[in-house]
Design an enzyme around this catalytic site. Sequence first.
Site, short mmCIF file in Angstrom:
data_model
loop_
_atom_site.label_atom_id
_atom_site.label_comp_id
_atom_site.label_asym_id
_atom_site.label_seq_id
_atom_site.Cartn_x
_atom_site.Cartn_y
_atom_site.Cartn_z
N GLU A 205 -15.78 6.57 2.86
CA GLU A 205 -14.53 5.49 2.72
C GLU A 205 -14.71 4.42 1.71
O GLU A 205 -13.54 4.29 1.04
CB GLU A 205 -14.50 5.07 4.12
N SER B 22 -17.24 -0.83 7.06
CA SER B 22 -17.64 0.51 7.33
C SER B 22 -17.79 1.80 5.71
O SER B 22 -16.93 1.76 4.94
CB SER B 22 -16.16 0.91 7.89
N ARG C 90 -6.94 6.00 5.35
CA ARG C 90 -7.48 4.98 4.35
C ARG C 90 -7.68 6.19 2.76
O ARG C 90 -8.46 6.36 1.67
CB ARG C 90 -9.55 5.75 3.99
#
Length: 344
Positions: free
Chosen positions: A340, A245, A171
């Site tokens: 995230e 997410s 990420r």
Amino acid sequence: MKDHSIKDLNTMGFNIIAKSFHEINSLVDLYDLINNNTFSDSKILFLGGGSNILFQEEYYDGIIIHSNLKGITIFDYQDNSSNNSLTQSDVIVRCMSGEIWKDFVDFTIDNNLYGLENLVDIPGCVGASPVQNIGAYGVEVKDCIENIYAIDINNGKEIIFKNNECHFAYRDSIFKREENKKYFIYAIDFKLKRNSELKIEYGNIKDFLHHKNIENPTLSDVANAIRTIRAEKLPEVGVVGSVGSFFQNPIIDTVNFQSLKEQYPDIPSYPNDKGVKIPAGWLIDKAGWKGYRENHVGVWDKQALVLVHYGGGKPEEILNLMHKIQDSIKEKFGISIKPEVNIV
């Protein structure tokens, strides 16, 4: 445009007002802004579909640049024969940054091109995909990126980033770092294949296919399986506010994992070269947060990794909930979980 609402450009659904908003429909639009010194001494944010961003306040005191550049072109092997990294089964697909990611992946599947099928139905725009190095079901977008075409808004210079120059990580990429937020990504070359093995080991893809009596899945079979799995556990974009997410899956060392394994024998894990990855959703669920609601925000009842905004709330409500969950996981498991989502 001055004081422009970007409620439709952040999937969390907050009515954020941008001090200045510019839509880029051609590179001429961008060069006009550069030549007019529009960006001098101003806070700047490149915004795609807003599916992985959380604004801390309801007023963004800066300039937001939104790409609306469209177009997809397929280059076969013979068109790229000078590229020594390509094989005869490889195909380069150049996609402009303003294309919708979901539509682009559907395009590759419709054209029987392998590589991005596990990333089906992820919201957002193509130009934002390398910034976060989006990933799902055992695949990351870095696995398929060949080149990224960008323009430095400070001087108008065009730069082509090769895959290894992007420093992709979990990420993460160089484009997330403050000193590199000057690069406007306008197109991306994806290296896909005419034929390839399908990745069905992650999550419950294989179980889903088995339940459907699909023994030799096709590209479309895998994509449809993931579509169904996602739809069953994630809120519908535009109906309930979310960014998918919300937290990264933490990676812990093997010693700490073995200690946790003794306490929680059912803890899922994915070993990698940095240690052991633990699903953040499992931790949050185990800590009792799944289905929790507090006024206008909460934790999705079908997937604990997803924080949701039911409407009428403020960004600070999500931020407060985030901190409560982080503190809870730290206290219960001794693990720090990081967001995230990009918080601006």
